[in-house]
Every structure is written in structure tokens, then in C-alpha cells.
Scaffold this active site. Structure first.
Site, PDB file in Angstrom:
ATOM      1  N   GLU A 155      38.940  38.606  40.404  1.00 40.39           N
ATOM      2  CA  GLU A 155      38.824  37.773  39.077  1.00 40.39           C
ATOM      3  C   GLU A 155      39.086  39.244  37.876  1.00 40.39           C
ATOM      4  OE1 GLU A 155      35.062  36.033  39.462  1.00 40.39           O
ATOM      5  OE2 GLU A 155      35.830  34.600  40.788  1.00 40.39           O
TER       6      GLU A 155
ATOM      7  N   GLY B  24      29.766  33.882  46.064  1.00 37.88           N
ATOM      8  CA  GLY B  24      29.700  33.284  44.520  1.00 37.88           C
ATOM      9  C   GLY B  24      28.705  32.651  44.406  1.00 37.88           C
ATOM     10  N   GLY B  25      29.356  31.306  44.511  1.00 37.44           N
ATOM     11  CA  GLY B  25      28.354  30.038  44.267  1.00 37.44           C
ATOM     12  C   GLY B  25      27.313  29.747  44.993  1.00 37.44           C
TER      13      GLY B  25
ATOM     14  N   SER C 121      34.153  30.680  49.127  1.00 35.29           N
ATOM     15  CA  SER C 121      33.660  29.448  49.705  1.00 35.29           C
ATOM     16  C   SER C 121      32.451  29.568  50.933  1.00 35.29           C
ATOM     17  CB  SER C 121      34.602  28.411  49.552  1.00 35.29           C
ATOM     18  OG  SER C 121      35.227  28.124  48.431  1.00 35.29           O
TER      19      SER C 121
ATOM     20  N   HIS D 122      37.159  43.231  42.366  1.00 30.79           N
ATOM     21  CA  HIS D 122      37.207  41.679  42.517  1.00 30.79           C
ATOM     22  C   HIS D 122      38.491  41.030  42.186  1.00 30.79           C
ATOM     23  CE1 HIS D 122      35.939  37.330  42.488  1.00 30.79           C
ATOM     24  NE2 HIS D 122      34.903  37.581  43.409  1.00 30.79           N
TER      25      HIS D 122
ATOM     26  N   ASN E  47      27.329  37.587  44.818  1.00 33.36           N
ATOM     27  CA  ASN E  47      27.928  38.228  43.574  1.00 33.36           C
ATOM     28  C   ASN E  47      27.688  36.933  42.694  1.00 33.36           C
ATOM     29  OD1 ASN E  47      29.779  38.870  41.654  1.00 33.36           O
ATOM     30  ND2 ASN E  47      31.471  38.078  42.535  1.00 33.36           N
ATOM     31  N   TRP E  48      26.730  37.369  41.480  1.00 30.53           N
ATOM     32  CA  TRP E  48      26.311  36.314  40.616  1.00 30.53           C
ATOM     33  C   TRP E  48      27.447  36.148  39.602  1.00 30.53           C
ATOM     34  CZ3 TRP E  48      20.640  37.493  39.812  1.00 30.53           C
ATOM     35  CH2 TRP E  48      19.808  37.148  40.967  1.00 30.53           C
ATOM     36  N   LYS E  49      28.458  37.005  39.573  1.00 30.27           N
ATOM     37  CA  LYS E  49      29.347  37.015  38.391  1.00 30.27           C
ATOM     38  C   LYS E  49      28.691  36.839  37.054  1.00 30.27           C
ATOM     39  CE  LYS E  49      32.446  34.722  41.652  1.00 30.27           C
ATOM     40  NZ  LYS E  49      33.521  33.914  41.870  1.00 30.27           N
TER      41      LYS E  49
ATOM     42  N   GLU F 212      38.808  38.629  50.413  1.00 27.99           N
ATOM     43  CA  GLU F 212      38.601  37.329  49.867  1.00 27.99           C
ATOM     44  C   GLU F 212      39.848  36.586  49.393  1.00 27.99           C
ATOM     45  OE1 GLU F 212      34.333  37.217  48.060  1.00 27.99           O
ATOM     46  OE2 GLU F 212      35.956  38.163  46.511  1.00 27.99           O
TER      47      GLU F 212
END
Ligand code: PEP
Length: 246
Positions: free
Chosen positions: A95, A231-232, A210, A93, A9-11, A165
Site C-alpha cells: 500500500e 491485516g484484517g 488474507s 508494504h 498490521n493495523w494499517k 505478500e
């Protein structure tokens, strides 16, 4: 047997140029046991789809609207994603729930719309740290799943991926232990079982929060965890390839 799904997920990260460089970095190296997916910002999707033709890398969006069209300034319709031949779309998500007021009800409409147009939804759920500390984790995710999957036809439930998540583990470096994650995911499967019977065994449930190359094997080694939403650690080609080694 459920096929594991590793999804990046590149956001709100990467330009088209950066996205294409990433694809060049992973092309030819992603074959394996897992389904491989990148969920990128809207403006990259067409180019990424073209760049990954003939590979096992699937491309997805991070959101879409549930109405077909109309006065929804700034929104993107399911038909736009169909046009780009999107394989998946992330729905709800944390966010988006936190910053864009998405609710279980709007997520449910999006899940139903995605299924209707032939895009596989990845429905996200998860608790806050306060909810975990108050022993409300199961209650929270149960409600999110029951409402998010309401009115999904049994014949379509296999198309849905669920991502568990815990919000306190997203982008914080704090991972739920593999056992903690597996425990909640088993409970989520029970919720799906109560709604859809044994078809629950066909539904893939990912863990997100994470995940990185160093902990992916332990997480993927759990009985009920069918993949990761990342993500990261999905932003660098080398790290992403590391996520496929479990
Ligand atoms: C996510 O955004 O879905 C996520 C799990 O992020 P991270 O891997 O950075 O915690």
C-alpha cells in the site's frame, strides 16, 4: 530453528482507546511458540508500548523515513521510533508502494536506517495479479529483495524479516494456497542465500494476504513459512488470538 513471528498490521485503524481495549483483550493469552507483534499507527505506539510492558507482545511501526531529520513534512524519523522503543518497523508494504510512491531504492534506505538504529525491519515484497498471470512472480520478488537488501551487512541479515505478500491476496479474501506461498517463499530464501550464503536459513520469511484463524495452521505448516503478516484478522482480539493457534 527459526522462531515464527505473527504480526498484526493495523494499517490506518483504531484510536488509542480502541488499541488499549484490544491489548486488554489479548493480554495474558499470547504466550506460545510464536513471537507476537502489533504494528499500529504512530499515535498509538507510545500507549501500546506501555500497555504491553512485561508481556511477550512486541510493538512496531508501519513506516519511517530514511533521513535522520529535516524538511520532510509529515514524516517520522527512525530516532522517534527508537525513543518509543519500537521493536520492528514494516518497510515497503504494497500500500505504501502503491499510494505513496515508495520504491525499492527508498525501501533499501529505510531497511539500512532501521538496522543502523537497532529496529528490526520487516521488508515486504509481492506481485500483482497481472504479474502472477504473466509468470513474473519470481522475477518481481527477486528484484524487490535484491534491491531492498542491497548493502545490508551479513552480520545484520538475521535482524531482517521478509514478508511475502501477493498484492492480489491482500484484503481481498483470496489467499494464495499454502503451497503457492511456500513455493515463492522458498525462492525468496534462495535469493537471500545467493546474497548472504547459509545465513539465509536464519532469516524469517512471513506470508501475508488474507490470513485468518481458519487458514493459519495450513499456512504455518509449510516448511519455509516462518510467520504471518496479517491485516484484517488482526483487528479483533479474538481473531488475533486465533492466529496464534497453529
Ligand atoms: C496486510 O495488510 O499486510 C495484509 C496481509 O492484509 P490482509 O490480512 O487483510 O489481507
Amino acid at each position: 530453528m527459526r522462531t515464527a513471528i505473527i504480526a498484526g498490521n493495523w494499517k490506518m485503524n483504531k484510536t488509542i482507546k480502541e488499541g488499549l481495549e484490544f491489548i486488554e483483550g489479548i493480554k495474558g493469552k499470547t504466550e506460545g511458540n510464536a513471537e507476537v507483534l502489533i504494528c499500529a499507527p504512530f499515535t498509538l505506539l507510545k500507549d501500546l508500548k506501555e500497555a504491553t510492558k512485561g508481556t511477550n507482545i512486541k510493538i512496531g511501526a508501519q513506516n519511517m523515513h530514511y533521513e535522520n531529520s529535516g524538511a520532510f513534512t509529515g514524516e517520522v524519523a527512525a530516532a522517534n521510533l527508537v525513543e518509543l522503543e519500537m521493536d520492528y518497523v514494516i518497510i515497503g508494504h504494497s500500500e505504501r508502494r502503491q499510494y505513496f510512491n515508495e520504491t525499492d531504492e527508498s525501501c533499501n534506505k529505510k531497511v539500512l536506517k532501521a538496522i543502523e538504529v537497532g529496529i528490526n525491519p520487516i521488508l515486504c515484497c509481492g506481485e500483482t495479479l497481472e504479474e502472477r498471470e504473466a509468470n513474473k512472480t519470481i522475477e518481481k520478488v527477486k528484484g524487490q529483495i535484491e534491491k531492498g537488501l542491497a548493502n545490508v551487512d551479513s552480520k545484520d541479515i538475521e535482524k531482517v524479516v521478509i514478508a511475502y505478500e501477493p498484492i492480489w491476496a491482500i484484503g481481498t479474501g483470496k489467499t494464495a494456497t499454502a503451497e503457492q506461498a511456500n513455493e515463492v517463499i522458498s525462492e525468496i530464501r534462495n535469493v537471500v542465500r545467493a546474497m548472504f550464503g547459509d545465513l539465509a536459513d536464519k532469516v524469517r520469511i512471513q506470508y501475508g494476504g488474507s490470513v485468518k484463524p481458519a487458514n493459519v495452521a495450513e499456512i504455518m505448516g509449510q516448511s519455509d513459512i516462518d510467520g504471518a503478516l496479517v491485516g484484517g484478522a488482526s483487528l479483533k482480539a479474538e481473531d488475533f488470538l486465533g492466529l496464534l493457534k497453529f
